[in-house]
Design an enzyme around this catalytic site. Structure first.
Site, PDB file in Angstrom:
ATOM      1  N   SER A 189     -59.616 -12.553  32.283  1.00  0.00           N
ATOM      2  CA  SER A 189     -58.676 -11.808  32.953  1.00  0.00           C
ATOM      3  C   SER A 189     -57.537 -12.111  33.733  1.00  0.00           C
ATOM      4  O   SER A 189     -57.875 -13.155  34.500  1.00  0.00           O
ATOM      5  CB  SER A 189     -59.515 -10.586  33.807  1.00  0.00           C
ATOM      6  OG  SER A 189     -58.723  -9.351  34.332  1.00  0.00           O
ATOM      7  N   GLU A 190     -56.531 -11.930  33.781  1.00  0.00           N
ATOM      8  CA  GLU A 190     -55.247 -12.430  34.247  1.00  0.00           C
ATOM      9  C   GLU A 190     -55.247 -12.537  35.712  1.00  0.00           C
ATOM     10  O   GLU A 190     -54.545 -13.595  36.485  1.00  0.00           O
ATOM     11  CB  GLU A 190     -53.866 -11.774  33.706  1.00  0.00           C
ATOM     12  CG  GLU A 190     -53.645 -10.463  33.938  1.00  0.00           C
ATOM     13  CD  GLU A 190     -54.146  -9.482  32.981  1.00  0.00           C
ATOM     14  OE1 GLU A 190     -55.393  -9.691  32.277  1.00  0.00           O
ATOM     15  OE2 GLU A 190     -53.487  -8.366  32.534  1.00  0.00           O
ATOM     16  N   ASN A 191     -56.051 -11.674  36.246  1.00  0.00           N
ATOM     17  CA  ASN A 191     -56.032 -11.828  37.736  1.00  0.00           C
ATOM     18  C   ASN A 191     -57.173 -12.990  38.377  1.00  0.00           C
ATOM     19  O   ASN A 191     -57.372 -13.228  39.557  1.00  0.00           O
ATOM     20  CB  ASN A 191     -56.635 -10.378  38.473  1.00  0.00           C
ATOM     21  CG  ASN A 191     -58.059 -10.191  38.313  1.00  0.00           C
ATOM     22  OD1 ASN A 191     -58.440 -10.358  36.929  1.00  0.00           O
ATOM     23  ND2 ASN A 191     -58.698  -9.489  39.046  1.00  0.00           N
TER      24      ASN A 191
END
Lengths: 218, 233
Positions: free
Chosen positions: A47-49
């Site tokens: 996930s990009e976070n």
């Protein structure tokens, strides 16, 4: 879309995830693919976070306030997970480490152009990480309703909404059909149960290449 | 030899932020958002701010309080979809919003912190976000073109850390790391908040995420406020 049609679409799209892929599931519908993977399925969800190795979502009472996915859902890490900052997270994306990303769409064009970040004058949430994901993942699939809430086709000859990325989508899963983006246009691969070929053609604003034989249903 | 003690009172630290300042704010959604530092900035009322944050938090939380209080002229961000107030202010023309692809936002901030001026990328090259940007054709690489993305620095950075020592070495928890490390590097004055300040030596040097030379002021939070809690939607 009925919840049946949605489940059918997501479970069909989940079959696109091969063992040991590194996969990013976009915010919204795509996250729903997870429920259709066996619990011990070997896959690294990014996930990009800032996490690689996402595990199941957790109930609010068990949630860690510091641990979410990019959509804001509280998640757990699986064994072997890692955390990193946003610059490193997008280094993973841009350098081509993602085997697959699954994204939502406002519009997809017959040549694989994707628009999913801006509807001028009405809804402009911003692209988040979608531009990098669409441009840099090795394979890009879209899960979307075939038409918008007013019944207008979302699969079109050319996008008239601002683009997220050009020519990036490989395959589209909808509540009505599975379509492949090919050099010659959109190939109808499968039809969702309960829909006729004519239903799919009517709901699509781009020419479809039809298979030789009757397309299978899903 | 020993190392400086950078602990500061929250009001004294935030008082350094004047009208017209540019302020980076860590966080991706709630995790890593320095809610207490933001609330102190709301209390103080500095105006005409440029805020740089990945997102606009949610309504009634974090930087939305700055927006509601009319303190922000411009927001540089990647996504504001969870804050209907930010979208309404933008649509009404009372808030200027500059959208940047998320990873490009992170990298523009990171390179500012690394003392570089710009980088070249093909990300977003086919989108309206490339409008007005300089296009570069790389010599010696056949026809490869990219857009020039400039470094993004700020006057201040507001950072939330899980733990700090008194010199300002920081470590983060899980996905609360996000934009905090890059922003801590990219501001002319970096203010970090944490509930857990430990003596020098109590953070293993191998476990420091943000080295103290990037941190100027360290604010101790006696406890976390409600804003930090798990959000039940």
């Amino acid at each position: 879309m009925s919840s049946n049609a949605k489940s059918r679409m997501l479970s069909r799209a989940a079959q696109d995830i091969a063992p040991n892929m590194i996969v990013n599931l976009g915010i919204g519908l795509p996250t729903g693919l997870l429920q259709f993977l066996p619990q011990d399925f070997p896959v690294c969800l990014h996930s990009e976070n800032g996490i690689a190795g996402i595990g199941p979502q957790v109930a609010y009472d068990d949630a860690d306030r510091n641990l979410i996915d990019a959509g804001g859902a509280y998640i757990s890490p699986i064994k072997g997970a890692s955390y990193f900052d946003s610059a490193t997270s997008f280094a993973i994306v841009r350098s081509g480490r993602l085997d697959l990303t699954v994204l939502g769409a406002f519009q997809v064009a017959a040549n694989g152009d994707l628009a999913n970040w801006m509807i001028p004058g009405s809804f402009t949430p911003g692209a988040g990480g979608a531009i990098e994901l669409a441009q840099k993942a090795k394979r890009v699939i879209v899960t979307t309703m075939h038409t918008d809430k007013n019944g207008k086709p979302k699969i079109v000859e050319n996008c008239n909404l601002p683009l997220t990325a050009k020519n990036c989508v490989n395959r589209i899963y909808t509540d009505m059909a599975v379509l492949d983006v090919t050099d010659n246009g959109l190939l109808l691969v499968e039809i969702a149960e309960g829909n006729s070929l004519q239903d799919v053609i009517n709901a699509t604003a781009a020419p479809l290449i039809l298979p030789q034989a009757e397309p299978p249903t899903f | 030899m020993t190392l400086a003690n950078k602990t500061a009172d929250i009001a004294a630290a935030i008082k350094l932020i004047p009208d017209g300042a540019s302020v980076m704010v860590g966080g991706f959604g709630s995790p890593g958002t320095p809610f207490c530092l933001i609330e102190q900035l709301v209390k103080q009322g500095s105006k005409n701010l440029t805020i740089i944050k990945n997102d606009a938090n949610q309504n009634d939380m974090g930087i939305d309080l700055l927006l509601q209080n009319g303190q922000v002229d411009k927001l540089i961000t990647s996504h504001i979809g969870l804050n209907s107030n930010a979208i309404a202010l933008m649509n009404a023309g009372s808030l200027e919003v500059e959208f940047v692809p998320q990873g490009i936002l992170a990298e523009r901030i990171r390179i500012a912190g690394a003392g570089l001026l710009a980088f070249v990328t093909d990300v977003g090259i086919d989108t309206s976000l490339a409008n007005g940007k300089q296009t570069i054709t790389l010599k010696g690489v056949d026809g490869v073109a990219g857009i020039l993305e400039t470094a993004l620095s700020a006057d201040f950075a507001l950072i939330h850390a899980a733990r700090a020592d008194t010199f300002g070495n920081l470590s983060y928890a899980a996905t609360a790391q996000n934009f905090n490390p890059a922003m801590a590097m990219a501001a002319r004055l970096t203010i970090a908040e944490t509930t857990d300040i430990v003596p020098l030596g109590d953070i293993d040097p191998d476990c420091v995420h943000t080295p103290a030379p990037f941190v100027d002021k360290l604010v101790h939070l006696p406890e976390l406020t409600e804003a930090y809690n798990v959000i039940k939607r």
